[in-house]
Every structure is written in C-alpha cells, then in structure tokens.
Design a protein around this motif. Structure first.
Motif, PDB file in Angstrom:
ATOM      1  N   VAL A 125       1.121  -4.506  10.654  1.00 23.29           N
ATOM      2  CA  VAL A 125      -0.085  -5.323  10.446  1.00 23.29           C
ATOM      3  C   VAL A 125       0.089  -6.350   9.324  1.00 23.29           C
ATOM      4  N   GLY A 126       1.272  -6.323   8.681  1.00 20.59           N
ATOM      5  CA  GLY A 126       1.531  -7.318   7.653  1.00 20.59           C
ATOM      6  C   GLY A 126       1.539  -6.782   6.241  1.00 20.59           C
ATOM      7  N   GLY A 127       1.369  -5.488   6.092  1.00 25.53           N
ATOM      8  CA  GLY A 127       1.435  -4.872   4.773  1.00 25.53           C
ATOM      9  C   GLY A 127       2.851  -4.540   4.366  1.00 25.53           C
ATOM     10  N   SER A 128       2.981  -3.949   3.179  1.00 29.25           N
ATOM     11  CA  SER A 128       4.262  -3.439   2.712  1.00 29.25           C
ATOM     12  C   SER A 128       4.076  -1.966   2.375  1.00 29.25           C
ATOM     13  N   ALA A 129       5.126  -1.157   2.594  1.00 30.06           N
ATOM     14  CA  ALA A 129       5.018   0.296   2.446  1.00 30.06           C
ATOM     15  C   ALA A 129       6.019   0.833   1.437  1.00 30.06           C
ATOM     16  N   ALA A 130       5.645   1.892   0.722  1.00 30.56           N
ATOM     17  CA  ALA A 130       6.585   2.607  -0.153  1.00 30.56           C
ATOM     18  C   ALA A 130       6.045   4.018  -0.333  1.00 30.56           C
ATOM     19  N   MET A 131       6.906   5.003  -0.155  1.00 26.72           N
ATOM     20  CA  MET A 131       6.470   6.386  -0.199  1.00 26.72           C
ATOM     21  C   MET A 131       7.117   7.120  -1.382  1.00 26.72           C
ATOM     22  N   VAL A 132       6.359   8.017  -2.011  1.00 27.08           N
ATOM     23  CA  VAL A 132       6.883   8.760  -3.166  1.00 27.08           C
ATOM     24  C   VAL A 132       6.398  10.210  -3.142  1.00 27.08           C
ATOM     25  N   MET A 142      -1.158  12.198  22.348  1.00 27.54           N
ATOM     26  CA  MET A 142       0.097  12.794  22.818  1.00 27.54           C
ATOM     27  C   MET A 142       1.277  12.426  21.944  1.00 27.54           C
ATOM     28  N   ILE A 143       0.998  11.664  20.886  1.00 33.50           N
ATOM     29  CA  ILE A 143       2.050  11.369  19.917  1.00 33.50           C
ATOM     30  C   ILE A 143       1.566  11.846  18.563  1.00 33.50           C
ATOM     31  N   THR A 144       2.489  12.284  17.743  1.00 34.00           N
ATOM     32  CA  THR A 144       2.103  12.736  16.410  1.00 34.00           C
ATOM     33  C   THR A 144       1.956  11.535  15.479  1.00 34.00           C
ATOM     34  N   GLY A 145       0.929  11.553  14.649  1.00 36.23           N
ATOM     35  CA  GLY A 145       0.819  10.524  13.629  1.00 36.23           C
ATOM     36  C   GLY A 145      -0.101   9.365  13.934  1.00 36.23           C
ATOM     37  N   SER A 146      -0.839   9.413  15.038  1.00 33.95           N
ATOM     38  CA  SER A 146      -1.740   8.286  15.282  1.00 33.95           C
ATOM     39  C   SER A 146      -2.850   8.276  14.227  1.00 33.95           C
ATOM     40  N   GLY A 147      -3.295   9.445  13.796  1.00 34.53           N
ATOM     41  CA  GLY A 147      -4.284   9.523  12.730  1.00 34.53           C
ATOM     42  C   GLY A 147      -3.723   9.105  11.385  1.00 34.53           C
ATOM     43  N   CYS A 148      -2.549   9.607  11.061  1.00 36.10           N
ATOM     44  CA  CYS A 148      -1.922   9.282   9.769  1.00 36.10           C
ATOM     45  C   CYS A 148      -1.667   7.783   9.664  1.00 36.10           C
ATOM     46  N   SER A 149      -1.121   7.194  10.721  1.00 31.86           N
ATOM     47  CA  SER A 149      -0.801   5.770  10.641  1.00 31.86           C
ATOM     48  C   SER A 149      -2.078   4.936  10.556  1.00 31.86           C
ATOM     49  N   LEU A 150      -3.152   5.414  11.181  1.00 34.22           N
ATOM     50  CA  LEU A 150      -4.449   4.743  11.038  1.00 34.22           C
ATOM     51  C   LEU A 150      -4.903   4.781   9.571  1.00 34.22           C
ATOM     52  N   ALA A 190       4.721   4.079   7.743  1.00 32.28           N
ATOM     53  CA  ALA A 190       5.343   2.893   7.153  1.00 32.28           C
ATOM     54  C   ALA A 190       5.443   1.768   8.187  1.00 32.28           C
ATOM     55  N   ASN A 191       5.906   2.088   9.386  1.00 31.34           N
ATOM     56  CA  ASN A 191       6.069   1.035  10.392  1.00 31.34           C
ATOM     57  C   ASN A 191       4.734   0.445  10.846  1.00 31.34           C
ATOM     58  N   ALA A 192       3.691   1.263  10.885  1.00 34.24           N
ATOM     59  CA  ALA A 192       2.370   0.733  11.235  1.00 34.24           C
ATOM     60  C   ALA A 192       1.861  -0.189  10.128  1.00 34.24           C
ATOM     61  N   GLN A 193       2.086   0.195   8.880  1.00 39.29           N
ATOM     62  CA  GLN A 193       1.665  -0.658   7.762  1.00 39.29           C
ATOM     63  C   GLN A 193       2.398  -1.999   7.802  1.00 39.29           C
ATOM     64  N   LEU A 194       3.704  -1.945   8.081  1.00 36.14           N
ATOM     65  CA  LEU A 194       4.471  -3.186   8.182  1.00 36.14           C
ATOM     66  C   LEU A 194       4.011  -4.018   9.384  1.00 36.14           C
ATOM     67  N   ALA A 221       0.866  -1.182   0.000  1.00 34.38           N
ATOM     68  CA  ALA A 221       0.000   0.000   0.000  1.00 34.38           C
ATOM     69  C   ALA A 221       0.905   1.235   0.000  1.00 34.38           C
ATOM     70  N   GLY A 222       1.160   1.743  -1.195  1.00 32.00           N
ATOM     71  CA  GLY A 222       2.029   2.914  -1.333  1.00 32.00           C
ATOM     72  C   GLY A 222       1.397   4.171  -0.757  1.00 32.00           C
ATOM     73  N   SER A 223       2.209   5.172  -0.452  1.00 33.68           N
ATOM     74  CA  SER A 223       1.710   6.403   0.141  1.00 33.68           C
ATOM     75  C   SER A 223       2.332   7.644  -0.472  1.00 33.68           C
ATOM     76  N   ILE A 224       1.523   8.692  -0.513  1.00 30.31           N
ATOM     77  CA  ILE A 224       2.006  10.058  -0.650  1.00 30.31           C
ATOM     78  C   ILE A 224       1.622  10.691   0.674  1.00 30.31           C
ATOM     79  N   THR A 225       2.592  11.044   1.484  1.00 27.68           N
ATOM     80  CA  THR A 225       2.233  11.473   2.836  1.00 27.68           C
ATOM     81  C   THR A 225       3.209  12.489   3.397  1.00 27.68           C
ATOM     82  N   ASN A 226       2.868  13.039   4.558  1.00 26.92           N
ATOM     83  CA  ASN A 226       3.676  14.117   5.132  1.00 26.92           C
ATOM     84  C   ASN A 226       4.974  13.606   5.744  1.00 26.92           C
TER      85      ASN A 226
END
Lengths: 278, 278, 278
Positions: B44-51, B203-211, B38-42, B25-30
């Motif tokens: 759960v068993g997915g693969s990540a790539a950002m561009v 209290m951590i950044t990115g809980s929404g993004c990683s979801l 990326a680490n959240a995707q990995l 599941a590729g991403s265009i992200t902040n």
C-alpha cells in the motif's frame, strides 16, 4: 589484471559449480524473510538450513560450505550465537556473508556488530546507509557509527557509499556489495557496477536478505568478489525477467524465484555490468 | 456530523498521503504471518520493520509514524518489549494498532493485554471473539475475559461483538475494527460496515494480521477511524478482485497483494460501506 | 486384514471429515516454514495455530484435535515447551505428529528428542536420514544416533530407512512416514508406498514440514497410518498437478496450495499406492 571476459568465465564457473554440488549454506537470519532466503538459496541450486542456538550456529557452520549471518529481528540468544558462529567461521577459514540490517538500532545489534569486526566477513552486503554506518561503527572512516538507516531502509545513495565499501573491503580482505538501483561491488581493488533489477524488488520484503543468502551459496564456489557479483547479477537478471510477467509485487515474488532458478550461467554472466580494477 | 461523502474524501486523502510519504510503520508481530504483514504494508506504499527486543521496540516506535503490535506467537522477551513499546507510544502520542490474537490463551498473553490497557491503542483489530474477550478482560463489559477464541478462530458473529467494540472504543478514544464476513468499524460515535472481501481470506493465514499492519500504515495519515475503515475497504476491494483471478487460496495470496498495490484511492473510497453517526 | 479398497475408503472418510469439521491442529514448529505449514493445514480444511511458550503449548494441545511438533530452528524456550506439550498429549491420548528435523545436530535437539521418546508420537514424519538417526537415538536399532542429516537434507534412501521406520512404529504403536522420491508409510504391520509428487517439492523449503502439519490435521479424523498415508497421497497428487502448471519452484508453491485445496477425496484415494500387510 582480470578483464571483463575473465570475470564472466568465473561467474559461469560459480553458477555451474553450485548447480552441480548443491552446497549447504546455513543461515542465522531474521524471521521476516527467512522463508524467502531459504527458497532463493534452493532456487539457485544450494541447500539451506537455519538455526538460532549457539552450539547449532557452530554445528551448521561446520556442516556448511559457507554461512549467511543477518542481524535483523535479533532475539536475546543471538548475543551468544552470532559471535560464536562468526569466530568459528573465521578460525576455520570458511566464507561467510554479513548482512548488517538496521545497523545503528539497539544496543545488542551495535554490540554484536562491533564484536564480529575481528572475524572479518568474506562478504558484507547492505544498502548504502548500512554500509556507511557499519564502516563508521568499525572506525574505518572518519564518520561515527550513528544510525543512518530508517527502519530497514537506506537514506543514502549507492554512490555515496563507495568509500565506506572500499574501507570495509580493505579491512576484511573480502568483498562488499552495496545494493541499490545500480549495485556496487568491490573487493578494495576491483570494482563492479551491476545493472538491471526491477522496482518491484523494493516493494517486497527480503530482496536484500535473499541476495545475501544467495551470495553465501556462491561464496562456496568462488572468491568473495565473484560470489557477490554473481548473486547480484543473477538477481538483476531474474528480477528484470520476472517484472515483465508480473502484475504487481505479489505475483512478482514467485515469478522472481522461477527466474532465479531458470537463469542460465551464460545469461547471468552476460547481465550488464561494468568492471574496473583500481 | 460527517457524511458518507466526507468519509470518502478522507479515505482518498489517507491512501494518497501514504503513497506520497512512504511512512514507516514498525511492528512487533507473530512469526507465522510476519512476512505477509510486511509485504502488505509495502504493497500500500508504507515501509515495514519488525523487532523483538525491548530497546528495539522503543527504537522502532521512535523511528515510525505508527506501530503495529500483534500478540500472536509470544516469546518470553515480549514480556518486556510489548509494555515498554506501548508505553512509549502512548506517551509520545503516536498511533498504534493492537491485534489481540488468541486473547484468553496463556498467562503471558493475559498479563500483557491487561498491562497495556492503560496505553490505549489507537486501533484495536480482531475477530468477533477476540473483541468480546478483550472487552471482558479489560472489564469494560459485564462478561469476564474467558477465552472465546478457538486457537486463532472466532466462535462469535460480528453482530454480537458490536457492544464490546463500542466499549473498547469508548475506553481508548480510538477505533475498533471487527473482522468478519462484513466488517464493522467504530470509534464509539461513528460506525461503518464494510462489504466485499472473499472466502479465500479465511483460507490463508494472516489476512487479519496484515489488515492490522496496513491499518497502522494508514493511521500515520488519518484518524484511527478512517485508518481502520480505509485498510478494511482496501482489503475488501483487493480480495474481491483477486478472487476473480485465483484458482485457490495459494494463488489468491500473491494476486491479493497485487490488487492491494494496484487499488486506486478512488476505488478504495468507492468500495461498498454503510456509515452511521450515533 | 484390510485390503486396498478398504484403505481407500478410510482415506475418503478422513478427507471428508476434515472438510466438514475444520479441526484445529496446533503446532510448535520452525520459523522457516511456519507460514507454509499453516497455509497447507488451512488448504485441506483444517485450522492452524502456532505457539512457543510452555503453557501455551499445553493450551493449544487442549484446544486442538491433534498437534504437530517440529524441532527445526529450536529456541531456548523449546526446552520446556516441547516435553511439556508432548507429555500432555500423551497423557490425554491426543494424536500428535513429530517431525525430528535435523536430528543429531545440537545438544538441545538431542536432549529433547530423547526426552519425548516416552510420549510416543502417533506419527513420526521425516526424511530417510532423520528416521534412521532417530531410531538409533532411541536405541531401537543397532546403530547409534549419530547425525546422518546434512543440514536438513537426507543422505540416505527411503529403502534403507524401512527397518528403522518399522522399529519406531513398533515402539510408538503409531505410524511412521518416510518422505522421499517414493514415500514409505508403516505402522509396523501395514506398509504402503505412495507415488507421485514432483521434483519441485525438493526445490522449495517446507514441503516436509507442511506434510507433517497436514498429517496432524488428518490424524484428528483417522488412525495414524491412514492419516500419514492420506496426507502423503494428497501431497503427491497436488504436487504432480501443480508441476504441470508451474514454470519453476516459485510459482509451484502457490499452485501446489491451490491443488491441495482442490483435491477431491476420491482423487486422493485414487493416487497410486501399494499396500501390504506384514
């Protein structure tokens, strides 16, 4: 001909020299794993600095003992920064590491990787598919340079990349490190297999990138072959130690950085490897 | 009409299929939370790539089973990359997740979010203010699209975003997930409330993004509604488990990734939720 | 003249006001440590949002109580974003923190840092070499603005940067924080030395950047001098506590964020410091 014992002495020497001299190894690298690369470089005793702009690529190359160039998450400015920095490094005879992430995807990536062929990276680090694809792109093997990478993942085994690795090393006169379950390092004449690691390395992003960044740190203190082998052995040792303490990939990463920092030169040299001169 | 039990079976199926097939599941992200995504995707068993680059957006969409597009930390190149990639995804019928971070701030963000309305994201994930603002911007509700977001924070309750969520789902034909203390997911006809989580998620950044990134992974293996609900349930479960072991937000994050990785399909399906067909 | 006790009361007030009001402190910052900056800001009770585009720099400045500008990893767009945002902040009288990372390297960095001199940052935070070089670049001291920084590392002692810090504070009318083994903070008349910290702070990337980001959070709730001192004291306290639990730099970082979050206002105020009015 170097024996295994001699190799181990060179590994010890590289690890200790880095801890003593704190060499700067600047990077041009992707935004996904840029923090992990820097922290891994610091963990082994190096210093890190990352840049994007063309004149800063040259500036950081000038200030560094070695440089790490990773072509993941390309931005338009890389079109000038990467070749200019690689040219400077080649002309000044400074060691540098190329990480041809996702080679085969996108026009700029392909153009850049073709362009820098002539600047002969001291170390090329990639997964099996990246190494095979790059050797094809550089027309060093029979195969064409089609993408074999799925996103950033390999679709080939380390074994199947040995010929491509040898061809790349033959061209650059440096070393090539193929990352996988068992890692393969060659400089065209000498070959090593490095054992250890952890399945968790595949479950976190950036284990390959940070290995490349650490290889650049060691390249400031040894030959490309020894630098690639030292970085790989340090990673395999630290990962196998961290795995024992981790409950999952999340806790594995900080524990891995701890172990990378704590790994003694002797233990890195003693990490299981096979060595063969061709 | 699907019952709760049927929903749970679909959740189990999505979780297991992802673990078996390791979908890209590729991403265009902040750049702030790109590593966490990326680490959240990995995990759960997915693969990540950002561009970032336009042709690479299309390239990664082609290689991926689903894509995650997050409009945080826009760079100029996004002006071309985001619509081109969204168009490609729409035309090829591939699921994709939109995270309208900070909608209402800046000209490019507004322009992009208007442009991609017609490419109908399969899942829209945001906090309450983002969902309300986007529905306004897309002229699906009475309200205009003024910014209601403070930086990246919500100023509205989940409850108050239900109508906007339904309107967005009505337009896209997909699902909308509103993140908050209790999360709300709808596809216009079915609605779910998902419970659990932890105050540390704020209290951590990115809980929404990683979801959002994880929702894209599950969207490769189920309907948008089930994907959004599965990702939300997995996050709520993992967060409540991690909270028990954490001493603060710093240790919470790696522990959360561990629990995300360790969460069994049955447990994710059993995480408390309410389900209603409208 | 303020005494030490009065300073401590102001520190307590700043810490508590931030926890109560959750102030947004937007950032323009580098990609290496952007996640750490955001998480550190959240840990002390602030809110974070990062941007790159010129109009978004102004937008986030408008929405924020204070802003953090860090010139590491410059991208071409910073050429417009940084001066426009700094000008807006200056004209609207909002506090902002400048982190002149790697000052002296590259044309754009030099140009930007010269340009924003007139927008007088409320707080300048850097290592000793950065402070000395910036004072030279701004022609506030006899020395010229040649680069004294090696990559991002200092080559000077905190002691040797005191005159440059005073000169910078004299120009801006704000405060200057020089990070090192013992940290020095001055607003030109008052001076403080803050003790504590941990050697691990030098073994992770971004301890300086996150300190700057947290100083911006506190600048929303106190004078520049108190904000810089509060952030520094909080970091020194949290780092010394985290060090006791850490096994290396990897586990130190999440533990440090925990301690930053857990640090009580009283304890931050009680962290060892020396204070002198000139």
């Amino acid at each position: 001909m170097a024996g295994k014992k001699e190799i181990q002495e060179q590994i010890i020497c590289a690890v200790e020299k880095v801890k003593e001299t704190n060499p700067l190894a600047g990077s041009i690298t992707n935004t996904v794993t840029i923090n992990f690369v820097a922290n891994a470089q610091l963990a082994v005793g190096g210093s890190a600095a990352m840049v994007y702009l063309p004149d800063e690529g040259e500036g950081i190359a000038q200030a560094s003992k070695a440089v790490y160039i990773n072509v993941g998450t390309l931005l338009p400015v890389y079109g000038e920064t990467v070749p200019r920095t690689a040219k400077f490094l080649h002309e000044s005879g400074k060691p540098w590491v190329l990480d041809p992430v996702a080679v085969g995807m996108g026009n700029l990536r392909t153009k850049l990787l073709k362009q820098i062929k002539e600047y002969k990276p001291s170390i090329i680090r990639g997964n099996a598919s990246e190494i095979i694809t790059l050797a094809g792109l550089w027309e060093l093997t029979g195969s064409a340079g089609q993408q074999r990478v799925r996103g950033v993942d390999t679709t080939d085994s380390v074994e199947s990349a040995k010929a491509a690795a040898a061809a790349l090393a033959g061209w650059t006169g440096g070393a090539v490190a193929v990352s996988g379950k068992t890692d393969f390092i060659t400089d065209g004449s000498a070959c090593a297999l490095s054992y250890g690691g952890s399945p968790y390395l595949q479950m976190i992003t950036g284990s390959g990138c940070s290995l490349g960044g650490v290889a650049a740190v060691y390249a400031s203190a040894s030959s490309p072959f020894i630098a690639a082998l030292t970085a790989t052995a340090a990673f395999n040792l630290a990962a196998s130690r961290a795995e024992k303490k981790a409950n999952g990939p999340g806790t594995f990463q900080p524990l891995f950085l701890d172990e990378l920092h704590l790994a003694a030169a002797n233990d890195i040299a003693a990490n299981k490897f096979e060595f063969e001169e061709v």
